[in-house]
Design an enzyme around this catalytic site. Structure first.
Site, PDB file in Angstrom:
ATOM      1  CG  HIS A 187      15.276  57.785 -25.562  1.00  0.00           C
ATOM      2  ND1 HIS A 187      14.316  57.283 -24.709  1.00  0.00           N
ATOM      3  CD2 HIS A 187      15.383  59.115 -25.275  1.00  0.00           C
ATOM      4  CE1 HIS A 187      13.861  58.274 -23.941  1.00  0.00           C
ATOM      5  NE2 HIS A 187      14.487  59.388 -24.252  1.00  0.00           N
TER       6      HIS A 187
ATOM      7  CG  ASP B 222      16.072  61.594 -19.076  1.00  0.00           C
ATOM      8  OD1 ASP B 222      16.967  62.388 -19.416  1.00  0.00           O
ATOM      9  OD2 ASP B 222      14.940  61.587 -19.598  1.00  0.00           O
TER      10      ASP B 222
ATOM     11  CG  HIS C  56      11.987  61.721 -21.798  1.00  0.00           C
ATOM     12  ND1 HIS C  56      12.842  62.792 -21.589  1.00  0.00           N
ATOM     13  CD2 HIS C  56      10.862  62.226 -22.361  1.00  0.00           C
ATOM     14  CE1 HIS C  56      12.262  63.910 -22.036  1.00  0.00           C
ATOM     15  NE2 HIS C  56      11.055  63.599 -22.496  1.00  0.00           N
TER      16      HIS C  56
ATOM     17  CG  ASP D 293      14.845  65.202 -18.860  1.00  0.00           C
ATOM     18  OD1 ASP D 293      15.124  64.559 -17.828  1.00  0.00           O
ATOM     19  OD2 ASP D 293      14.810  64.684 -19.997  1.00  0.00           O
TER      20      ASP D 293
HETATM   21  C1  OKP Z   1      15.559  62.581 -24.728  1.00  0.00           C
HETATM   22  B1  OKP Z   1      16.018  62.399 -23.281  1.00  0.00           B
HETATM   23  C2  OKP Z   1       9.006  66.207 -29.635  1.00  0.00           C
HETATM   24  C3  OKP Z   1       9.067  64.716 -29.892  1.00  0.00           C
HETATM   25  C4  OKP Z   1      10.379  64.095 -29.543  1.00  0.00           C
HETATM   26  C5  OKP Z   1      11.888  63.397 -27.921  1.00  0.00           C
HETATM   27  C6  OKP Z   1      12.295  63.472 -26.483  1.00  0.00           C
HETATM   28  C7  OKP Z   1      13.644  62.859 -26.283  1.00  0.00           C
HETATM   29  C8  OKP Z   1      14.153  63.021 -24.882  1.00  0.00           C
HETATM   30  N1  OKP Z   1       9.723  67.031 -30.507  1.00  0.00           N
HETATM   31  N2  OKP Z   1      10.637  64.056 -28.162  1.00  0.00           N
HETATM   32  O1  OKP Z   1      15.422  61.337 -22.607  1.00  0.00           O
HETATM   33  O2  OKP Z   1      15.960  63.586 -22.478  1.00  0.00           O
HETATM   34 ZN    ZN Z   2      14.808  62.914 -20.986  1.00  0.00          ZN
END
Ligand code: OKP
Ligand code: ZN
Length: 345
Positions: free
Chosen positions: A160, A196, A198, A285
């Protein structure tokens, strides 16, 4: 298969995370990597290698040097100002505000160099993140010189983080650093495949207008999942990078049958791009029991996934992204590594 551990990862231990209106212990925590390292240490096909030292040159190619400097000094600056606790941004330049000037104030600069409030800077963040850079570049050198597979076992994750911003638990983009590292070593074209849950918005941004690095990602649609503001199918790259970006957004509930179709389509596109090396942003994940995600993959699916990716038969660096079902993390990462070392490889 080489494995390089970031032995500094425990220095980054955030105090808390805001999640669905509650202040909770952070999902992204040292126990994640301790669980993975314990499981991976038992695999007989793994050769563990210590990380070497590196300077900032590759990092400052994919990240703005001013951002790197900010990241490496901001906690000391915070303490010198007698502020306590971890640093958490709370204000950002949305549309209509000036996003083109770096404020003087530490709070202003935190907002300028970030995109969310899920990503605490702590006393040991820089040390842990730099350990991740060294593990990544060590793995990249090994993968290239030995035409091998190398896994950088590190946290916090990286995909990210953009050219000049942190967010989504990420500070420096290890997938981008590995891709740039391969280019430096002599690879003409590099593919990054992000599996991933996300979308890897940072990696996409860093390479969006470059034709030498392909970025492909399979993830939950930004319409329903973090990071919400990037990762749609119509983002295909710009300028020289036109056609070298491929997003496969999927609905929550996605299981292996549907996932596999998108994976095949990504592998076809990578085959056409014809890279000399590949970087995989691996997140566990997508597992059905992940506490912050919504896909439905099983442990055995991670082996199926890497078996398919391994058919590209390229020097490969795997970087660790997410995965928050800590109890199953060791098994899931082991399953993914297993698929790379079939009898024909
Ligand atoms: C990181 B990776 C909830 C809001 C934030 C962030 C997710 C980051 C994922 N507390 N959520 O891509 O696994
Ligand atoms: Zn993720």
């Amino acid at each position: 298969m080489y494995v390089v551990l970031n032995s500094s990862h425990r220095s980054h231990a955030p105090l808390f995370e805001m999640h669905r209106g509650e202040r909770l212990p952070p999902f992204e925590c040292p126990a994640r990597l301790d669980a993975i390292a314990a499981a991976v240490g038992k695999l007989d096909f793994v050769e563990q290698v210590a990380a070497s030292r590196f300077d900032r040159s590759v990092v400052e190619t994919v990240h703005d040097p001013a951002y790197v400097e900010f990241l490496s000094t901001v906690f000391d600056e915070w303490q010198a100002a007698n502020l306590s606790g971890d640093l958490l941004p709370h204000v950002w330049p949305a549309r209509g505000l000036r996003g083109d000037r770096v404020p003087e104030s530490i709070f202003g600069r935190l907002g300028y160099y970030s995109f969310d409030a899920a990503t605490e800077v702590t006393s040991g963040t820089w040390e842990a993140v730099w350990g991740g850079v060294e593990a990544t570049l060590t793995a990249t050198n090994l993968a290239w010189s030995k035409r091998a597979k190398a896994f950088s076992l590190s946290r916090p994750p990286g995909h990210h983080a953009g050219r000049d911003f942190l967010g989504g638990y990420c500070f420096l983009n290890f997938a981008a650093i590995a891709a740039e590292g391969f280019r430096n070593l002599g690879a003409d074209r590099v593919a990054v495949l992000d599996v991933d849950y996300h979308h890897g918005n940072g990696t996409q941004q860093i390479f969006y207008d470059r034709g030498d690095v392909f970025f492909g990602s399979i993830h939950a649609s930004p319409a329903i999942a973090y990071p919400y503001f990037l990762g749609y199918e119509d983002e295909r790259g710009a300028g020289k990078g036109e056609g070298a970006n491929k997003n496969s957004p999927l609905p929550d509930g996605t299981k292996w049958r549907e996932y596999e179709r998108e994976l095949e389509s990504q592998l076809d596109a990578i085959g056409v791009f014809s890279p000399d090396a590949i970087v995989v942003s691996f997140g566990a994940d997508t597992y059905f029991e992940d506490p912050i995600s919504g896909f439905g993959l099983q442990t055995a699916d991670f082996t199926r996934m890497s078996q398919r990716i391994a058919t590209l038969d390229l020097p490969a660096v795997i970087v660790m992204e997410g995965g928050y079902a800590i109890e199953n993390l060791g098994d899931n990462v082991s399953a993914f590594l297993q698929g790379w070392v079939g009898p024909s490889r």
